[in-house]
Design a protein around this motif. Structure first.
Motif, PDB file in Angstrom:
ATOM      1  N   MET A   1      -1.633 -15.597  -5.616  1.00  0.00           N
ATOM      2  CA  MET A   1      -2.061 -14.292  -4.572  1.00  0.00           C
ATOM      3  C   MET A   1      -1.066 -13.441  -5.000  1.00  0.00           C
ATOM      4  O   MET A   1       0.508 -13.317  -4.840  1.00  0.00           O
ATOM      5  CB  MET A   1      -2.743 -14.933  -4.224  1.00  0.00           C
ATOM      6  CG  MET A   1      -3.565 -13.599  -3.378  1.00  0.00           C
ATOM      7  SD  MET A   1      -4.019 -14.329  -1.179  1.00  0.00           S
ATOM      8  CE  MET A   1      -4.683 -16.109  -1.916  1.00  0.00           C
ATOM      9  N   SER A   2      -1.275 -12.293  -5.090  1.00  0.00           N
ATOM     10  CA  SER A   2      -0.461 -11.034  -4.808  1.00  0.00           C
ATOM     11  C   SER A   2      -1.195  -9.937  -3.583  1.00  0.00           C
ATOM     12  O   SER A   2      -1.888  -9.968  -4.019  1.00  0.00           O
ATOM     13  CB  SER A   2       0.102 -10.227  -6.449  1.00  0.00           C
ATOM     14  OG  SER A   2      -1.134  -9.440  -6.466  1.00  0.00           O
ATOM     15  N   THR A   3      -0.045  -9.448  -3.035  1.00  0.00           N
ATOM     16  CA  THR A   3      -0.080  -9.053  -1.466  1.00  0.00           C
ATOM     17  C   THR A   3       0.371  -7.540  -2.266  1.00  0.00           C
ATOM     18  O   THR A   3       1.821  -6.897  -3.300  1.00  0.00           O
ATOM     19  CB  THR A   3       1.050  -9.478  -0.958  1.00  0.00           C
ATOM     20  OG1 THR A   3       1.664  -9.163  -0.701  1.00  0.00           O
ATOM     21  CG2 THR A   3       0.152 -11.178  -0.068  1.00  0.00           C
ATOM     22  N   GLN A   4      -0.532  -6.813  -1.996  1.00  0.00           N
ATOM     23  CA  GLN A   4      -0.126  -5.042  -2.201  1.00  0.00           C
ATOM     24  C   GLN A   4       0.034  -4.583  -1.248  1.00  0.00           C
ATOM     25  O   GLN A   4      -0.568  -4.917  -0.188  1.00  0.00           O
ATOM     26  CB  GLN A   4      -1.237  -4.216  -2.764  1.00  0.00           C
ATOM     27  CG  GLN A   4      -1.544  -5.061  -4.747  1.00  0.00           C
ATOM     28  CD  GLN A   4      -2.268  -4.178  -5.452  1.00  0.00           C
ATOM     29  OE1 GLN A   4      -3.188  -3.616  -4.561  1.00  0.00           O
ATOM     30  NE2 GLN A   4      -1.763  -4.141  -6.219  1.00  0.00           N
ATOM     31  N   ASN A   5       1.581  -3.775  -0.609  1.00  0.00           N
ATOM     32  CA  ASN A   5       1.397  -3.178   0.453  1.00  0.00           C
ATOM     33  C   ASN A   5       1.294  -1.724  -0.318  1.00  0.00           C
ATOM     34  O   ASN A   5       1.958  -0.277  -0.447  1.00  0.00           O
ATOM     35  CB  ASN A   5       2.838  -3.128   0.643  1.00  0.00           C
ATOM     36  CG  ASN A   5       3.021  -4.671   1.291  1.00  0.00           C
ATOM     37  OD1 ASN A   5       2.362  -5.806   1.679  1.00  0.00           O
ATOM     38  ND2 ASN A   5       4.594  -5.020   0.868  1.00  0.00           N
ATOM     39  N   GLU A   6       0.270  -1.067   0.110  1.00  0.00           N
ATOM     40  CA  GLU A   6      -0.131  -0.431  -0.035  1.00  0.00           C
ATOM     41  C   GLU A   6      -0.445   0.947   1.241  1.00  0.00           C
ATOM     42  O   GLU A   6      -1.376   0.023   1.994  1.00  0.00           O
ATOM     43  CB  GLU A   6      -1.436   0.113  -1.236  1.00  0.00           C
ATOM     44  CG  GLU A   6      -2.085   1.205  -2.066  1.00  0.00           C
ATOM     45  CD  GLU A   6      -2.675   1.474  -2.758  1.00  0.00           C
ATOM     46  OE1 GLU A   6      -4.049   2.480  -2.132  1.00  0.00           O
ATOM     47  OE2 GLU A   6      -3.018   0.065  -3.337  1.00  0.00           O
ATOM     48  N   SER A   7      -0.297   1.921   1.008  1.00  0.00           N
ATOM     49  CA  SER A   7      -0.021   2.667   2.207  1.00  0.00           C
ATOM     50  C   SER A   7      -1.605   3.333   2.630  1.00  0.00           C
ATOM     51  O   SER A   7      -2.171   3.485   1.001  1.00  0.00           O
ATOM     52  CB  SER A   7       0.999   3.848   2.144  1.00  0.00           C
ATOM     53  OG  SER A   7       0.740   5.093   2.883  1.00  0.00           O
ATOM     54  N   LEU A   8      -2.225   3.564   4.031  1.00  0.00           N
ATOM     55  CA  LEU A   8      -3.475   4.435   4.005  1.00  0.00           C
ATOM     56  C   LEU A   8      -3.522   5.486   3.409  1.00  0.00           C
ATOM     57  O   LEU A   8      -4.251   5.720   3.064  1.00  0.00           O
ATOM     58  CB  LEU A   8      -3.114   3.740   5.172  1.00  0.00           C
ATOM     59  CG  LEU A   8      -4.844   5.212   5.452  1.00  0.00           C
ATOM     60  CD1 LEU A   8      -6.008   4.140   5.834  1.00  0.00           C
ATOM     61  CD2 LEU A   8      -4.799   5.106   7.266  1.00  0.00           C
ATOM     62  N   PHE A   9      -1.956   5.740   2.921  1.00  0.00           N
ATOM     63  CA  PHE A   9      -1.929   8.021   2.868  1.00  0.00           C
ATOM     64  C   PHE A   9      -1.882   7.648   1.194  1.00  0.00           C
ATOM     65  O   PHE A   9      -1.938   8.723   0.890  1.00  0.00           O
ATOM     66  CB  PHE A   9      -0.679   8.479   3.033  1.00  0.00           C
ATOM     67  CG  PHE A   9      -0.873   8.164   4.496  1.00  0.00           C
ATOM     68  CD1 PHE A   9      -1.831   9.031   4.948  1.00  0.00           C
ATOM     69  CD2 PHE A   9       0.079   7.306   6.438  1.00  0.00           C
ATOM     70  CE1 PHE A   9      -1.975   9.203   6.785  1.00  0.00           C
ATOM     71  CE2 PHE A   9      -0.473   7.689   6.746  1.00  0.00           C
ATOM     72  CZ  PHE A   9      -0.998   9.173   7.747  1.00  0.00           C
ATOM     73  N   GLU A  10      -1.975   6.847   0.625  1.00  0.00           N
ATOM     74  CA  GLU A  10      -2.339   6.442  -1.288  1.00  0.00           C
ATOM     75  C   GLU A  10      -3.141   6.442  -1.349  1.00  0.00           C
ATOM     76  O   GLU A  10      -3.626   6.390  -2.630  1.00  0.00           O
ATOM     77  CB  GLU A  10      -0.842   6.017  -1.828  1.00  0.00           C
ATOM     78  CG  GLU A  10       0.468   5.727  -1.344  1.00  0.00           C
ATOM     79  CD  GLU A  10       1.389   4.902  -1.958  1.00  0.00           C
ATOM     80  OE1 GLU A  10       1.071   3.518  -2.211  1.00  0.00           O
ATOM     81  OE2 GLU A  10       2.725   4.660  -1.566  1.00  0.00           O
ATOM     82  N   LYS A  11      -4.418   6.002  -0.697  1.00  0.00           N
ATOM     83  CA  LYS A  11      -5.542   5.557  -1.269  1.00  0.00           C
ATOM     84  C   LYS A  11      -5.961   7.244  -1.070  1.00  0.00           C
ATOM     85  O   LYS A  11      -5.897   7.210   0.117  1.00  0.00           O
ATOM     86  CB  LYS A  11      -6.067   4.393   0.000  1.00  0.00           C
ATOM     87  CG  LYS A  11      -5.754   3.043   0.324  1.00  0.00           C
ATOM     88  CD  LYS A  11      -6.161   3.051   0.784  1.00  0.00           C
ATOM     89  CE  LYS A  11      -5.043   1.080   1.272  1.00  0.00           C
ATOM     90  NZ  LYS A  11      -5.983   0.203   2.707  1.00  0.00           N
ATOM     91  N   SER A  12      -7.502   7.014  -2.092  1.00  0.00           N
ATOM     92  CA  SER A  12      -7.734   8.573  -1.773  1.00  0.00           C
ATOM     93  C   SER A  12      -9.095   7.652  -0.851  1.00  0.00           C
ATOM     94  O   SER A  12     -10.072   6.888  -1.451  1.00  0.00           O
ATOM     95  CB  SER A  12      -8.259   8.713  -3.017  1.00  0.00           C
ATOM     96  OG  SER A  12      -9.400   9.154  -3.621  1.00  0.00           O
TER      97      SER A  12
END
Length: 155
Positions: A1-12
């Motif tokens: 299981m991979s966890t992604q640390n995607e910032s809220l500001f990188e989401k559209s």
């Protein structure tokens, strides 16, 4: 299981959803303020609904322009953003009018605050679009012609 640390500001995030959340915030703040006033905990100014509407309009303008950086199609995002902003301004103004019984003209300086926030929103969107173009240009230049620049500097 991979966890992604995607910032809220990188989401559209869709501008219509952003405007709906902001309008929900306006409604919640105004209703809570009315309840506080009715219970007698604190005196709430008569123009508080207009202040709330203007504050959430400014928050929408700020976050919407930042989220525009992660959009895939800037023109489509701009169109949806401007229409969402206009809809939010009208709906938040309508809520403020319903809860305060004051028109925007009677609310004092809030008419000018609406104008300033609207102009500021256009400036925010323009700045973000310009920054995006500059970054895209710089990335193209760095990867397309790195050796040409190095040869000239050695001579």
């Amino acid at each position: 299981m991979s966890t992604q640390n995607e910032s809220l500001f990188e989401k559209s995030i869709d501008p219509v959803l952003q405007a709906a959340v902001a309008l929900g915030g306006v409604f919640v703040f105004i209703v809570v303020a009315k309840l506080i006033h009715l219970i007698g905990i604190m005196e709430i100014p008569e123009r508080f609904p207009w202040m709330t509407a203007a504050a959430f309009l400014l928050l929408f303008a700020l976050f919407n322009s930042v989220f525009s950086l992660s959009s895939e199609n800037m023109l489509k995002y701009w169109g949806r953003s401007v229409y969402s902003f206009l809809g939010l301004a009208a709906a938040a103004g309508g809520l403020a009018y319903l809860f305060s019984s004051l028109s925007i003209g009677q609310a004092g300086s809030y008419k000018w605050i609406y104008v300033v926030v609207s102009i500021g929103y256009m400036v925010f969107l323009s700045m973000m679009a310009t920054m995006r173009k500059v970054v895209e240009f710089a990335q193209k230049e760095e990867w397309n012609h790195p050796r040409i620049r190095n040869r000239r500097s050695k001579k």
